[in-house]
Each structure stands twice: as C-alpha cells, then as structure tokens.
Design a protein around this motif. Sequence first.
Motif, PDB file in Angstrom:
ATOM      1  N   HIS A   1       1.481   6.646  -6.665  1.00 22.17           N
ATOM      2  CA  HIS A   1       0.313   7.369  -7.169  1.00 22.17           C
ATOM      3  C   HIS A   1       0.560   8.882  -7.091  1.00 22.17           C
ATOM      4  O   HIS A   1       0.371   9.602  -8.073  1.00 22.17           O
TER       5      HIS A   1
ATOM      6  N   TYR B   1       0.833  -1.194   0.000  1.00 22.23           N
ATOM      7  CA  TYR B   1       0.000   0.000   0.000  1.00 22.23           C
ATOM      8  C   TYR B   1       0.871   1.249   0.000  1.00 22.23           C
ATOM      9  O   TYR B   1       0.629   2.191  -0.760  1.00 22.23           O
TER      10      TYR B   1
ATOM     11  N   MET C   1       1.108  11.250 -10.365  1.00 23.41           N
ATOM     12  CA  MET C   1       0.133  12.278 -10.711  1.00 23.41           C
ATOM     13  C   MET C   1       0.759  13.668 -10.681  1.00 23.41           C
ATOM     14  O   MET C   1       0.509  14.492 -11.554  1.00 23.41           O
TER      15      MET C   1
ATOM     16  N   TRP D   1       4.770  11.217  -1.747  1.00 18.12           N
ATOM     17  CA  TRP D   1       5.435  12.033  -2.773  1.00 18.12           C
ATOM     18  C   TRP D   1       6.332  13.075  -2.142  1.00 18.12           C
ATOM     19  O   TRP D   1       7.227  13.579  -2.770  1.00 18.12           O
TER      20      TRP D   1
ATOM     21  N   HIS E   1      -7.150  16.728  -4.313  1.00 16.16           N
ATOM     22  CA  HIS E   1      -7.799  16.212  -5.527  1.00 16.16           C
ATOM     23  C   HIS E   1      -8.687  17.248  -6.193  1.00 16.16           C
ATOM     24  O   HIS E   1      -8.787  17.265  -7.418  1.00 16.16           O
TER      25      HIS E   1
ATOM     26  N   ARG F   1      -4.551  10.447   6.743  1.00 19.00           N
ATOM     27  CA  ARG F   1      -4.228   9.981   5.399  1.00 19.00           C
ATOM     28  C   ARG F   1      -3.102   8.963   5.475  1.00 19.00           C
ATOM     29  O   ARG F   1      -2.461   8.802   6.507  1.00 19.00           O
ATOM     30  N   ARG F   2      -2.873   8.291   4.386  1.00 19.61           N
ATOM     31  CA  ARG F   2      -1.777   7.349   4.241  1.00 19.61           C
ATOM     32  C   ARG F   2      -1.863   6.173   5.204  1.00 19.61           C
ATOM     33  O   ARG F   2      -0.840   5.689   5.677  1.00 19.61           O
TER      34      ARG F   2
HETATM   35  C1  HEM Z   1      -9.542   7.922 -10.062  1.00 23.73           C
HETATM   36  C2  HEM Z   1      -8.972   9.006  -9.607  1.00 23.73           C
HETATM   37  C3  HEM Z   1      -8.262   9.090  -8.271  1.00 23.73           C
HETATM   38  C4  HEM Z   1      -8.512   8.415  -7.108  1.00 23.73           C
HETATM   39  C5  HEM Z   1      -9.616   7.410  -6.818  1.00 23.73           C
HETATM   40  C6  HEM Z   1      -7.506   8.821  -6.171  1.00 23.73           C
HETATM   41  C7  HEM Z   1      -7.408   8.337  -4.881  1.00 23.73           C
HETATM   42  C8  HEM Z   1      -6.368   8.611  -4.012  1.00 23.73           C
HETATM   43  C9  HEM Z   1      -6.117   7.933  -2.774  1.00 23.73           C
HETATM   44  C10 HEM Z   1      -6.947   6.795  -2.192  1.00 23.73           C
HETATM   45  C11 HEM Z   1      -5.018   8.480  -2.228  1.00 23.73           C
HETATM   46  C12 HEM Z   1      -4.256   8.025  -0.993  1.00 23.73           C
HETATM   47  C13 HEM Z   1      -4.645   8.602   0.249  1.00 23.73           C
HETATM   48  C14 HEM Z   1      -3.818   8.061   1.388  1.00 23.73           C
HETATM   49  O1  HEM Z   1      -3.584   6.839   1.529  1.00 23.73           O
HETATM   50  O2  HEM Z   1      -3.418   8.908   2.174  1.00 23.73           O
HETATM   51  C15 HEM Z   1      -4.582   9.521  -3.105  1.00 23.73           C
HETATM   52  C16 HEM Z   1      -3.506  10.345  -2.871  1.00 23.73           C
HETATM   53  C17 HEM Z   1      -3.068  11.318  -3.756  1.00 23.73           C
HETATM   54  N1  HEM Z   1      -3.580  11.609  -5.015  1.00 23.73           N
HETATM   55 FE1  HEM Z   1      -5.116  10.645  -5.891  1.00 23.73          FE
HETATM   56  N2  HEM Z   1      -6.699   9.731  -6.766  1.00 23.73           N
HETATM   57  C18 HEM Z   1      -7.126   9.927  -8.045  1.00 23.73           C
HETATM   58  C19 HEM Z   1      -6.597  10.785  -8.983  1.00 23.73           C
HETATM   59  C20 HEM Z   1      -5.576  11.676  -8.741  1.00 23.73           C
HETATM   60  C21 HEM Z   1      -5.114  12.662  -9.671  1.00 23.73           C
HETATM   61  C22 HEM Z   1      -5.654  12.874 -11.076  1.00 23.73           C
HETATM   62  C23 HEM Z   1      -4.123  13.337  -9.039  1.00 23.73           C
HETATM   63  C24 HEM Z   1      -3.247  14.496  -9.530  1.00 23.73           C
HETATM   64  C25 HEM Z   1      -3.286  15.047 -10.680  1.00 23.73           C
HETATM   65  C26 HEM Z   1      -3.954  12.769  -7.725  1.00 23.73           C
HETATM   66  C27 HEM Z   1      -3.035  13.201  -6.790  1.00 23.73           C
HETATM   67  C28 HEM Z   1      -2.847  12.623  -5.544  1.00 23.73           C
HETATM   68  C29 HEM Z   1      -1.835  13.007  -4.609  1.00 23.73           C
HETATM   69  C30 HEM Z   1      -0.804  14.087  -4.799  1.00 23.73           C
HETATM   70  C31 HEM Z   1      -1.967  12.183  -3.488  1.00 23.73           C
HETATM   71  C32 HEM Z   1      -1.128  12.209  -2.237  1.00 23.73           C
HETATM   72  C33 HEM Z   1      -0.177  11.079  -2.213  1.00 23.73           C
HETATM   73  C34 HEM Z   1       0.573  11.085  -0.919  1.00 23.73           C
HETATM   74  O3  HEM Z   1      -0.077  11.100   0.141  1.00 23.73           O
HETATM   75  O4  HEM Z   1       1.805  11.088  -0.989  1.00 23.73           O
HETATM   76  N3  HEM Z   1      -4.861  11.765  -7.578  1.00 23.73           N
HETATM   77  N4  HEM Z   1      -5.409   9.566  -4.206  1.00 23.73           N
END
Ligand code: HEM
Lengths: 649, 317
Positions: free
Chosen positions: A93, A86, A97, A157, A408, A468-469
């Motif tokens: 992810h 995970y 992104m 990230w 998001h 988160r995370r």
């Molecule tokens: C189907 C579309 C998306 C879904 C369902 C989704 C879902 C998620 C989930 C579940 C997390 C992790 C949260 C965690 O465990 O703390 C996350 C983190 C993140 N997402 Fe997405 N996301 C999507 C699209 C995007 C897009 C398009 C971008 C940017 C252009 C993006 C940028 C990020 C970033 C920067 C994080 C933070 C990662 C981190 O905590 O280091 N996501 N997203």
Amino acid sequence: MAVGTYERAPTLERADYASPVASELETIWETKPGIGGWLSTVDHKELGIRYIATAFAFLILGGIEALVMRVQLARPNLSLLTPEQYNQIFSMHGITMIFLYAQPVLTGFSAYLFPLLLGTRDLAFPRLNAFSYWAYLAAGLFMYASFLVAAAPNDGWFNYAPYSLKTYNPGPNMDFYALGMILLGISTTAGAINFLVTVLRTRAPGMSINRLPILTWGTTTTSVGILLSMPAVTLACFMLWADRQFGTHFFDATARGQPLLWQHLFWIFAHPWVYIIVLPAMGIVSDALPIFCRRPLVGYTVVVLGTIATMVMGFGVWLHHMFATGIPFIALSFFSGASFVITIPSAVAVFAWVATIWTGRPVITTAFLFFAGFISMFVIGGVSGVMTASVAADRQLTDTYFVVAHIHYVLIGINLFPVIGGLFVWFPKMTGRMLNERLGKWSFWIILCGFNLAFLPMHWTGLAGMPRRIYTYQDGMGWNTVNLVTSIGAFFLALGILLVLINIFLSVRNGAVAGPNPWDGPTLEWVTPSPPPPYNFAVIPAVASRHPLWEDRLREGMGHSSVHRGLVLDDGKEMLATTVLDAEPDAILKMPEDSYSPLVVAVVMTAGFAGLLLHWWVFSGICAWLMFMGLLVWLWPEPKLGQSARWDR
Amino acid sequence: MTYLRTFGGFKGEQIKVLTWALLIQAIVVVVIVSLLVLIGVLLRRSRRPATGLDRQPVQETGSGLSWIYIGVGISTIALIGSMIWNGYTMAAIDRPPRAPELTIEVRGHQWWWEVRYLSQDTSRIFETANEIHIPVGQPVEFRVSTVDVIHSFWIPALGDKIDLIPNQINSNWLEADSPGIYRGQCSEFCGQQHAHMGLVVVADKPADFQAWWDSQLQPAALPADQPQVAEGATQFVLRCGACHNIRGTQAGGRLGPNLSHLMSRKSVAAGTLPNNPAYLSGWIADPQTVKPGNLMPNLDLSGPELASIRTFLEAQK
Ligand code: HEM
Ligand SMILES: [Cu+2]
C-alpha cells in the motif's frame, strides 16, 4: 560551403487551426492509428494521459489494499489476514501510493501540460518520454508480480535493514523491492531530465522565467530534486541487493555493517521525495485556483521562491525521520530547528491562496471546491508536521498512528485533492468534454467527509498510543471505537473516489462539449482546441506576459502576446529552441518520429531485471546486449533529423 | 497507552505540556485558516456561472500581498516560539535531574524483551524478561540494544521512545512519579509479530522494589515433597531448556525469555496473554496459534507432560 547555407529563418505568419499550415502539420505530427501507433507513439499528450490513467489504476490497487487493512483493523483481534499477509499489504500500500501513484500522476499532468503551457509541440525528448512511461509501467508490474508468488515486499515502504536482509527475510520479497525501486528510479530520472531540458530550452519566445506558470516551476524544481536525491536510494537498493545476494555487509550488523546507513541513505532521498510529490500538486492549485477566483494568483514571485526554498531545505531535514535512533543532541537540535523553518515557505503559499480567494470573486465549481478543501487539509498536514518537527514531542509521536494520520493529510490532502481538482480543470482539454459538475460536487463532499472521518480521529488513535504497522490490537486499549470510525470513513472516501471514476467514465462520451477554453483560463493551453491537435500550435506563439489570454483585460505587461501569428515550423517535425533565461528564439529542433525502440528498450531492461531477480545471469546479460542494440536503433542518425535549407519555399 | 496523561515525573510532564501546547496551537491554526477559507468563499463568491458569456469577468483587484506579509509574519513568530520551547524542553529532559542510581539493560528480540538489572554488587545482577520493575520517584537509566532487527522501546505514559539498534547501545531515562502498571510496546516495525511485542513496567514503592529484587534472586522452587513439580522440572529442562532459562535449574537456554519467577509476571508472550494457569498452558500447548510466526515452536507435548510442566511453572512465584 558557407555556414549560412544551412541556416534558415522561419517565416512569421498568421495561421489558425483551419489554415493549410495546420493540415500540413496534422499529417506530419499525427500518430498512426491502430495498435502499432499506440505502442510506438511519442506524443506527450497521449503519454501524459496514459501516465495519469496508470497512476489511477495503481491508486485503485493501493486503495483496495487500504480497505482490506481497514477491515482487519476495524475491531480488535480480527484474523481476516495473517500477520505476514498484513505486512505485505501495508508495505505494498505504501509503496504503491508513494512511488506508483503520487509522483507518476503528477508526472502525467506535467507531461501532458508542459508543452501546452510553454507554447511548444512536445517535450524536449519525446522518445525518452515514451521510455519513462513504459519503464514506470514495467516497474509497477514488476513489483506487483511479487503477489503472484505470495512474496510481496513486507518491510514497509521504507524497508529498514536489517529486517530486509536475507537472515530475517529469506524470500524474494526484498529483491522485488530493491530491483523494482532501481527500475522505477531509471524511469523517474529520465522523466526529470526531460522536464528540465524542456523548460530550459523549448519555451515559447518571450516566456522569460518570470512568466512561467507555477506548475512548471513546481515540476522543474522537483526535477532537480529528483536528480539530486535519486542516486541515494538507487545506491542503497543496490547495496541491499548485494548484501542479500552476494554476501556483502553494508547493512549487516553481524559483520560490522551499519543498519543505520540504510536509514540515512533512504531518507536523504525520501524526505526530498515527500516534497517532490507535493510541490507540483501545489503548482496545480496555484495555477488553477486563480482561474476560478477570476484574478491572477497573489504573490507569484514569493510563491515561486517558496517552492524553490522548500525543495532546497527539503534536503536538510532528513534526520527528522530518525529522531529516536540515538542521534547526538546537537544534530537533533539542528534538524529539529530546520524542520520548523521549512514550514515558512509553505505558509507563504497558504496565505497566497487565501488572499487570492479574498481578493477575487470565486466561482464555485467542483475544481474550486477541491482546491479550497485542499487549503484546509494542507494546513492540517502542515501543523501535524510541525508537531513532529519537535524532537521532544516527536519521540512520543513517531511510529504511532499520529504519523499515519499526518502522512495521509499530506498525501491525500496535498496530492489527491489537487489532482482531482486538476482533473476537473483539464479533463475538458484532454477529452473535449466537461466532467459532470453535479456528480463532481457530490463526490467532493463525500471525499471531504469520508477522508476526515477516516483520518482526523486517527490523530487521536496515535495520541492514545497505538503503534503503526500492527496487524491487530488487543481489546481494552481504548482504541476500538476510533478504529471502527476510521474504517467506516475509509469506505466513504473510497466511495467518493469511485464517483469520480464513474464521472470520468460517463463524461468521456456524454459530457458537455468543452470548446477550447471552457473556464476562460489565462495560459497557452487554452488557445488550442480541446483536445489539442498532435502538433499543439499551428504557429509558435510569442508571449509578452504571464497571462497571455487575460493580458488585455488586466492591462498586464508592455507588449501583446501573439498566439495566432508566429513562427511557422513545418519542414518536418520541428520545434523551436529558445534561450534559457529570456526565451529568445535560438534554433530549430528536428523532432524524432514515433518509434518502437523506447518500448523495446524498456521491456528488455525489465526482463533483464527479472533475470537478476531469478539469478539467470546469462539471460540478464543477453537483455543488456539487446538493450544496447535497442538504444542504437533508437538513436540511429537519420538524414531527416539534420537541418536542411529549403530555398524553394 | 495514551501519553496525553503521563505519570513520568519531570520528564513526562515536560513532554506532555509541550505536546498539548503544540496540539492546541495546531488546532487553533487549522480553525483560523479553515474559517478564513470558508468566510472568504461565502463573502466573496460570485453567483455567476463558471462557463459561458455572462461569467464573472477577470479583474485584478489589489495586490493582496499584505495577506502574505501578515499571515507569514504571524506564522513565523509562532514557529520560532515553538522552536524555542522545543529546544528548551529538549535540553531540559536530555539528562535526568540527578544521576540515576539504577541502570537496566534491555535487549530486543523478535518478539520479546530481555531485561538485565545491573548492580555494583555482581551477586545482585539478574535477568528477566518482558516485565520491568522500577522504583517510584527516581530516574532510571535504560541501556538498550538488540540481538536481531531494529525495535523501539516505548512506555508512553512515562516518556519518549528510543530505538534498539544492532551494534549500538542507546540510552534513555525514565521516571515514574506514582506506583502503577504502565504498558509499553515495540514501536518500530520488526516483523511478523511486531503487534504482539508488548511489555509492562511496574513502578513500585522503593521498599517493595527492593523486596521484589531480592525475591527475583532466589533460585527456582523445587519442592522435593511434590513429585509432579519435580517431574515437571525434569521435563522442563528436557523440552524447554534449550531455549529458556530458570535460575537454579539446568535449563540455561538463551533463545527465549528467561522464565525465572514466571508467576510473578502479569502476562505471558510479551504482553500477549494474561498470565494465569489456563492461558499459560494454552500458550505452551500451541504458541503458533496464539502468536502466529513467533519463534517458539509447537512442541507436541503429551497431556501428562504439559500438566507437569505447568505445575512446575506455577511453582515459580
Ligand atoms: C482509502 C484511502 C486510504 C486508506 C483507508 C488508507 C489506510 C492506511 C492504513 C490502514 C495504513 C497502514 C497503517 C499501518 O499498519 O501502520 C496506511 C499506510 C500508509 N498509507 Fe494509506 N490509506 C489510504 C490512502 C492512501 C493514499 C492515497 C496514500 C498516498 C498517496 C497513502 C499513503 C500511505 C503510506 C505512505 C502509508 C505508510 C505505509 C507504511 O507504513 O509503510 N494512503 N494507509
Ligand atoms: Cu519490535
């Protein structure tokens, strides 16, 4: 010999795309067919499209990772993934992104559109452009190669020390991150320099800076931002790598290093980066929304000033990512205040768009829907940002799902919506075919509903205290239902994006033929055929207003833009250089031919980085030497790049 | 863990009201702008096609700048208002209304919490883990740090979070205004088991709190008349003592949580399992399945060893 011997004044002629000049230019500028041409091309249109396609490929990868996470989180205590899996997936992810999709896709739009918008034939440094692309692709593959050894970056990230140090993270995971980010930074920096010089020196005559399209303002501003912020993260990654490999102690607290130093260096870069990945997207909306509202943008000047002000202030708010780290009160209040104020220029843009809709006559196309939806999403991301600007509130909100919801709305709302809208606008230019509007509208509504279903409730998850995370959560915390809804929404969102991809796939071949200016747009790219020929413009257009193709109808400006009559530049690959502020003709630029050297240099550079990862120091040394050789070939002076007078004409 | 309801006396109240206000303001702004977009589109839309000859003509209809002046004007006022309110709240909660009488040290470990109660009277200083008791109605100071990576100490219903940073002692104060059990969780990503780094704060009436403190100072129960407990004590020292500590025994390890008076706690493994004999022995038998990757190894205890250790621990009330 008098200097004058080498001076040449190009002639002013009328020439359209069927003229002899045009066919001569075609042979001068065209890329060789076949794989050789594909690998060596420096055509900004080809590279721009490639940038966009690659960014979309990374969007799909990051999307698949997101869906896997959402399955894992749909119910409490699931064990589809191990904790370590995970962590790698959420980290990749985010990295994908933010670094491999959001910024490169905008670079793609700018690489494609800059010369067309500015009325010129290529970017200022075409080979550097090819190099940026190859280095970006290589950096992405480099980071993704970590999955092959099951050691992807696993610290998010933003990769906080000391968890990223060898003591806690002995595998190569973080080395992939540190080296990959440096590699990507080289590509981004090269791209930024290219855009800056292009916009400063190669605009069509008459395109003074108050006539630039907003997208070019956005990318120019962010290019400056990149040049000023990128060194911080490159340095930080280098220090991290040195800590891990050579036992330095920059971030190592056990030897009086400073883990917080990483956070400062990272956010000094990454907060500006947040604006870097939205300002050009806002530019897309500011340029394209008016086309469908059938009037010029309201408040051009304030919107441009707002863009610049946002970028400048963006360098003064990084501490708001660190409100809980025990910063002294005074610093907290300053950065909190600045974080409130930075919203004001964004409000300018929002009301400019709203006013453009109200004072125009909007035509409801798919692109328009994405832009209108974007305004709302932008505001949601903005107001949740205001909540986190407040130290008092943020020390509850930070590091919860509220912030995940916020990012998001910012990233999907302010980046993905304009990008898809922009695709509907310029796809006809790029391919000569229209995207299907019916399918497009379906995809809009599915994306809008899926996105909000996935992420609006997520604010609540955060307010209900979910950090988160986390790879799983316990039953009975009150988080079950919201998480299930979120996961369902994520699949709808993915479906909507899939429809867009299907649309692209079908329309490339079967879409309606577009013609040069299907939407009746006002700027220079719409003068060219769709797709434009390799040389873009048969003669260099001269511009007398902000909207050369609308000026007669708007009675704008004093003179007339002249798009089919202009300077003929056909003595080899040539472009016009103009002066910085007023865009007066200044010099004739001799442009380089296609070349393999950008590809070769990017490949050996990446191989060298792989050598650093593997500790093959000699191999890396050899790569460095090969890179130097490649640069020599790349830059080798050639007679045809010098100016020569052709008196025989 | 929601913090839209708080029990945190003055501080929790201040933060909660501000958060609600900002939230409502946010919702209002979103609704207004979305309606403006929607109504604008519906009112002004052109029914002509987007392409082709009879498309909507281009025209410059008014400058529209007053939209920006008015919209940005109102937004600026709202922003400055929020900023001032935030500044006021920050100043108000920066220090507790009166000096805290109780200071508790918290040190983060991957993936549990070390807790130390400070006192002028050195004989009253003691250590515990993962569960913190505080007296109701008075501010308590927390001094936090970490032995490994960055963590964050957060009890949402009582107040805001503070990061635990190596080589740095951060402090925060919290207050509970009614007795109860408040859950908290690490909220800075800290590795594999970040998800299972919970903790519990129990707010007691002051008298109960003193009684609790007194009982925590008691040495371990080693009743001589119960051979299995005595046997368990020996086994515990042998098998667990390198990492764990129980006051009054030879077990003096510091790598894992202090287990003195373990049975007075509500959960085991940093909030991962409820604390009852069944879960407890499940955990001791196989910690790596319960919390994969955590730093307690599977010990391969035999059935009788496990049983005696469990009996011994059960006596640690
Ligand atoms: C189907 C579309 C998306 C879904 C369902 C989704 C879902 C998620 C989930 C579940 C997390 C992790 C949260 C965690 O465990 O703390 C996350 C983190 C993140 N997402 Fe997405 N996301 C999507 C699209 C995007 C897009 C398009 C971008 C940017 C252009 C993006 C940028 C990020 C970033 C920067 C994080 C933070 C990662 C981190 O905590 O280091 N996501 N997203
Ligand atoms: Cu932690």
